[in-house]
Design an enzyme around this catalytic site. Structure first.
Site, PDB file in Angstrom:
ATOM      1  CB  CYS A  35      24.967 -12.880   2.204  1.00 34.02           C
ATOM      2  SG  CYS A  35      25.305 -14.649   2.228  1.00 34.02           S
ATOM      3  CE  LYS A  71      34.591 -11.111   2.034  1.00 32.12           C
ATOM      4  NZ  LYS A  71      33.773 -10.172   1.285  1.00 32.12           N
ATOM      5  CG  ASP A  72      31.610 -13.877  -2.230  1.00 35.47           C
ATOM      6  OD1 ASP A  72      31.366 -12.923  -1.466  1.00 35.47           O
ATOM      7  OD2 ASP A  72      32.473 -13.831  -3.127  1.00 35.47           O
ATOM      8  NE  ARG A  95      34.526  -2.863  -3.479  1.00 36.10           N
ATOM      9  CZ  ARG A  95      33.606  -3.410  -2.689  1.00 36.10           C
ATOM     10  NH1 ARG A  95      33.680  -3.258  -1.388  1.00 36.10           N
ATOM     11  NH2 ARG A  95      32.619  -4.116  -3.194  1.00 36.10           N
ATOM     12  NE  ARG A 124      28.733  -4.548  -6.062  1.00 32.19           N
ATOM     13  CZ  ARG A 124      28.091  -5.176  -7.038  1.00 32.19           C
ATOM     14  NH1 ARG A 124      26.832  -4.883  -7.296  1.00 32.19           N
ATOM     15  NH2 ARG A 124      28.678  -6.105  -7.751  1.00 32.19           N
ATOM     16  NE  ARG A 183      31.177  -7.963   7.706  1.00 30.26           N
ATOM     17  CZ  ARG A 183      32.357  -7.365   7.710  1.00 30.26           C
ATOM     18  NH1 ARG A 183      32.877  -6.918   8.845  1.00 30.26           N
ATOM     19  NH2 ARG A 183      33.039  -7.208   6.598  1.00 30.26           N
ATOM     20  NE  ARG A 184      34.431  -4.911   5.172  1.00 30.68           N
ATOM     21  CZ  ARG A 184      34.709  -5.482   3.996  1.00 30.68           C
ATOM     22  NH1 ARG A 184      34.155  -5.009   2.895  1.00 30.68           N
ATOM     23  NH2 ARG A 184      35.511  -6.514   3.933  1.00 30.68           N
TER      24      ARG A 184
END
Length: 322
Positions: free
Chosen positions: A247, A84-85, A160, A154, A132-133
């Site tokens: 992205c 996904k990166d 996190r 971040r 997106r989230r």
């Protein structure tokens, strides 16, 4: 590929605990296949050192450029990325030689007091760095008759989760695959159903990349490839590319295989794009035969993207900043 059997293969990896874990698993598999030692070469990327918002510094491609530069310069023989990166455009001089079997693609919630998403209080502060989230979490909360505050964050997994442990946030959302790979799956208090939150295109999958000119290494690494994973993520990334999202845009996609008994007979591709506040989502799906080639997988993704654009997705794509 240097063919001396005692010559270590150099695997380029980011330095984070998660990247090192992912690369370590691939290194073991490559050792088993080739009989060659594999050494990890740690590379710091701009995305690792910058504290700026991902959307502002160029999206997730910032984690990839330094690894790809090291490949082209011959400093490493191959590299492992979180798929996904990877930007959707593939450089001509590099090839994704393998996409191993995908991990759990879902998003995971890590909340205080063991809460699930549905149990979060009205106004809960939920941390994520992903537009997106944010779009889908806000929409999910709205469907439950409540409101949440999404907070841009971040940092690595420890950072996190630390926001929750310190009481600064009620919850954070992370990729389940990442937690699984570093042995911390038990810290998730809820796994978010893909019926409510679609993952990032390619989430949970890895890309093993090397020089397009290294036929021997391409052949060896190709033994790690999982064709179903490759077909699924190719369709998801084609959808992303066709939406011209980049992205950082709030696009979710998941292709899953529909199984009848023991026989895989169809692939379903689902896509979503929405506004950050979740007030507007365009969410569609299409089902067809399992793609048997790269071109068929790309066609599936583009077809769904065209339908989403026709339903108004383009009007939502401007919201790139957090």
């Amino acid at each position: 590929m240097n063919t001396r059997p005692d010559q270590p293969l150099r695997l380029g990896t980011r330095r984070s605990k998660l990247a090192m874990s992912q690369s370590g698993h691939v290194a073991e598999a490559v050792r088993a296949i080739t009989g060659r030692p594999v050494e990890l070469v740690e590379i710091t990327t701009y995305g690792d050192v910058s504290r700026e918002n991902l959307a502002q510094i160029g999206g997730t491609g910032v984690f990839v450029t330094a690894l790809r530069d090291a490949l082209v310069r011959g400093e490493v023989d191959f590299a492992v990325h979180s798929l996904k990166d990877l930007p959707t455009a593939q450089p001509d001089e590099l090839v994704i030689a393998a996409m191993p079997k995908r991990e759990d693609p879902r998003d995971a919630l890590v909340a205080r007091d063991g809460l699930t998403f549905e149990q979060l209080p009205d106004g809960a502060r939920v941390g994520t760095g992903s537009p997106r989230r944010m779009a889908q979490l806000n929409a999910y909360a709205r469907s439950l008759g409540k409101r949440i505050e999404t907070v841009a964050i971040r940092g690595n997994v420890d950072t996190r989760i630390g926001f929750v442990r310190a009481g600064e946030l009620d919850a954070v959302v992370l990729a389940a695959a990442g937690l699984n790979r570093i042995g911390r799956a038990d810290e998730a208090t809820d796994l978010l159903s893909v019926d409510n939150v679609l993952p990032a295109p390619g989430q949970g999958a890895l890309a093993v990349e090397c020089l397009a000119s290294d036929a021997d290494l391409i052949s060896a690494l190709g033994r790690l490839d999982d064709p179903h994973t490759r077909a699924a993520v190719t369709a998801e990334r084609a959808l992303l590319a066709a939406l011209e999202a980049g992205c950082s845009a709030p696009v979710g996609a998941l292709a899953d295989l529909l199984v009848d008994g023991q026989i895989v007979n169809e692939m379903r591709l689902r896509g979503v794009v929405g506004t950050l506040d979740g007030s507007t989502l365009v969410q569609l799906s299409t089902t067809g035969p399992v793609p048997q080639s790269y071109d068929e997988a790309v066609a599936l993704g583009r077809e769904l993207a065209d339908e989403m654009l026709a339903k108004g997705a383009a009007g939502l794509m401007g919201e790139r900043s957090l």
